[in-house]
Write a protein that holds these residues in place. Structure first.
Motif, PDB file in Angstrom:
ATOM      1  N   GLY A 163      -9.189   6.821  -4.191  1.00 42.25           N
ATOM      2  CA  GLY A 163      -8.122   5.850  -4.001  1.00 42.25           C
ATOM      3  C   GLY A 163      -7.155   6.271  -2.912  1.00 42.25           C
ATOM      4  N   LEU A 164      -6.818   7.554  -2.883  1.00 40.01           N
ATOM      5  CA  LEU A 164      -5.932   8.069  -1.834  1.00 40.01           C
ATOM      6  C   LEU A 164      -6.552   7.911  -0.453  1.00 40.01           C
ATOM      7  CD1 LEU A 164      -4.552  11.343  -3.501  1.00 40.01           C
ATOM      8  CD2 LEU A 164      -3.190   9.376  -2.751  1.00 40.01           C
ATOM      9  N   VAL A 165      -7.850   8.169  -0.356  1.00 39.20           N
ATOM     10  CA  VAL A 165      -8.539   8.038   0.930  1.00 39.20           C
ATOM     11  C   VAL A 165      -8.519   6.587   1.404  1.00 39.20           C
ATOM     12  CG1 VAL A 165     -10.779   8.210   2.078  1.00 39.20           C
ATOM     13  CG2 VAL A 165     -10.021  10.048   0.570  1.00 39.20           C
ATOM     14  N   PRO A 195       0.811  -1.226   0.000  1.00 37.89           N
ATOM     15  CA  PRO A 195       0.000   0.000   0.000  1.00 37.89           C
ATOM     16  C   PRO A 195       0.843   1.275   0.000  1.00 37.89           C
ATOM     17  CG  PRO A 195      -0.156  -1.121   2.121  1.00 37.89           C
ATOM     18  CD  PRO A 195       0.531  -2.052   1.187  1.00 37.89           C
ATOM     19  N   VAL A 196       2.061   1.231   0.554  1.00 38.90           N
ATOM     20  CA  VAL A 196       2.927   2.414   0.504  1.00 38.90           C
ATOM     21  C   VAL A 196       3.302   2.733  -0.937  1.00 38.90           C
ATOM     22  CG1 VAL A 196       5.247   3.277   1.044  1.00 38.90           C
ATOM     23  CG2 VAL A 196       3.857   2.264   2.835  1.00 38.90           C
ATOM     24  N   ALA A 197       3.667   1.695  -1.702  1.00 38.11           N
ATOM     25  CA  ALA A 197       3.991   1.894  -3.118  1.00 38.11           C
ATOM     26  C   ALA A 197       2.769   2.409  -3.879  1.00 38.11           C
ATOM     27  CB  ALA A 197       4.489   0.587  -3.727  1.00 38.11           C
ATOM     28  N   THR A 198       1.587   1.864  -3.552  1.00 35.11           N
ATOM     29  CA  THR A 198       0.349   2.320  -4.188  1.00 35.11           C
ATOM     30  C   THR A 198       0.065   3.772  -3.847  1.00 35.11           C
ATOM     31  OG1 THR A 198      -0.529   0.071  -3.981  1.00 35.11           O
ATOM     32  CG2 THR A 198      -2.108   1.825  -4.460  1.00 35.11           C
ATOM     33  N   LEU A 229       2.301   6.054  -5.878  1.00 33.66           N
ATOM     34  CA  LEU A 229       1.839   6.058  -7.263  1.00 33.66           C
ATOM     35  C   LEU A 229       0.621   6.966  -7.426  1.00 33.66           C
ATOM     36  CD1 LEU A 229       1.962   4.926 -10.146  1.00 33.66           C
ATOM     37  CD2 LEU A 229       0.541   3.013  -9.363  1.00 33.66           C
ATOM     38  N   LEU A 230      -0.330   6.864  -6.488  1.00 32.43           N
ATOM     39  CA  LEU A 230      -1.534   7.695  -6.550  1.00 32.43           C
ATOM     40  C   LEU A 230      -1.219   9.176  -6.337  1.00 32.43           C
ATOM     41  CD1 LEU A 230      -4.097   5.456  -4.613  1.00 32.43           C
ATOM     42  CD2 LEU A 230      -4.098   5.988  -7.057  1.00 32.43           C
ATOM     43  N   VAL A 231      -0.251   9.469  -5.466  1.00 30.63           N
ATOM     44  CA  VAL A 231       0.149  10.861  -5.246  1.00 30.63           C
ATOM     45  C   VAL A 231       0.711  11.464  -6.534  1.00 30.63           C
ATOM     46  CG1 VAL A 231       1.825  12.339  -4.063  1.00 30.63           C
ATOM     47  CG2 VAL A 231       0.538  10.649  -2.764  1.00 30.63           C
ATOM     48  N   VAL A 232       1.549  10.695  -7.220  1.00 33.24           N
ATOM     49  CA  VAL A 232       2.123  11.168  -8.485  1.00 33.24           C
ATOM     50  C   VAL A 232       1.018  11.365  -9.533  1.00 33.24           C
ATOM     51  CG1 VAL A 232       3.635  10.572 -10.411  1.00 33.24           C
ATOM     52  CG2 VAL A 232       4.380  10.132  -8.070  1.00 33.24           C
ATOM     53  N   VAL A 233       0.126  10.388  -9.654  1.00 33.42           N
ATOM     54  CA  VAL A 233      -0.974  10.484 -10.621  1.00 33.42           C
ATOM     55  C   VAL A 233      -1.861  11.682 -10.298  1.00 33.42           C
ATOM     56  CG1 VAL A 233      -3.068   9.354 -11.472  1.00 33.42           C
ATOM     57  CG2 VAL A 233      -0.974   8.024 -11.157  1.00 33.42           C
TER      58      VAL A 233
END
Length: 207
Positions: A83-85, A61-64, A67-71
């Motif tokens: 997704g971030l929530v 989940p840290v990697a996810t 990834l979501l922060v960048v997106v």
């Protein structure tokens, strides 16, 4: 650095909580919160014992999250925000579990155990505050709120969470429906039990 990792994490968490206190005055609050939460998640995984299943599970989940922060930075959308929530909820719960484990795991010093205990206590308050905030967003009127609160409510729910967990209960914010009432009761019990376990474990280690 490794001998003071929980102290550093405690400072990051304290900064994250304090940000909500300046909700009315900081225009870049969301960006600062994302950075602080990213540091927190990465730091907690780094502070977990190596070669353990918990560290491996948390790494996904840290990697996810990153990834979501960048997106979100390049292509912000409602689905990415959801997704971030969801991922942040998973990570915050995982951080809580890891912090609680430090009460019973070997540490470099009792000072670090104390830092991890305070970290877990504040993190528990933050998690409950975020839950209350989300409940009010999805079901307005779930809490009795001061009239002068306006639209800046996340910091208010952090405050409400802390006074609930410490059983202070000033009364200017109160639950108005069944779900918040149940959750505040559970939080008061959980906060009291955590303090009892933390103190009992600390005293036991001194014997």
């Amino acid at each position: 650095m490794t001998t003071h990792r929980w102290t550093i994490l405690l400072c990051v968490l304290t900064f994250l909580i304090l940000l909500d206190g300046f909700e009315r005055h900081i225009g870049w609050l969301d960006e600062a919160s994302l950075v602080a939460m990213s540091l927190l998640f990465m730091g907690v995984v780094g502070a977990t014992e190596r070669r353990t299943w918990l560290r491996a599970v948390m790494a996904v989940p840290v990697a996810t999250w990153f990834l979501l922060v960048v997106v979100n930075g390049f292509w912000p959308s409602a689905s990415v925000n959801v997704g971030l929530v969801i991922v942040s909820a998973i990570l915050l719960f995982g951080c809580m579990v890891i912090g609680f484990r430090q009460l019973f795991a070997p540490v470099h010093s009792e000072y670090e155990r104390l830092s991890s205990g305070v970290f877990s206590y504040l993190l528990m308050a933050m998690i409950w505050g975020l839950i209350y905030w989300r409940i009010e967003l999805f079901d307005p009127g779930s809490f009795n709120l001061p009239e002068n609160l306006g639209d800046t409510k996340r910091g208010a729910f952090m405050y409400f969470s802390m006074i609930t967990m410490t059983t202070v209960g000033y009364g200017e914010i109160s639950p108005a429906t069944d779900l918040p009432r149940t959750l505040t009761g559970l939080q008061a019990v959980a906060g009291t039990m955590f303090v009892a376990i933390f103190i009992g474990r600390s005293v036991g280690r001194l014997k």
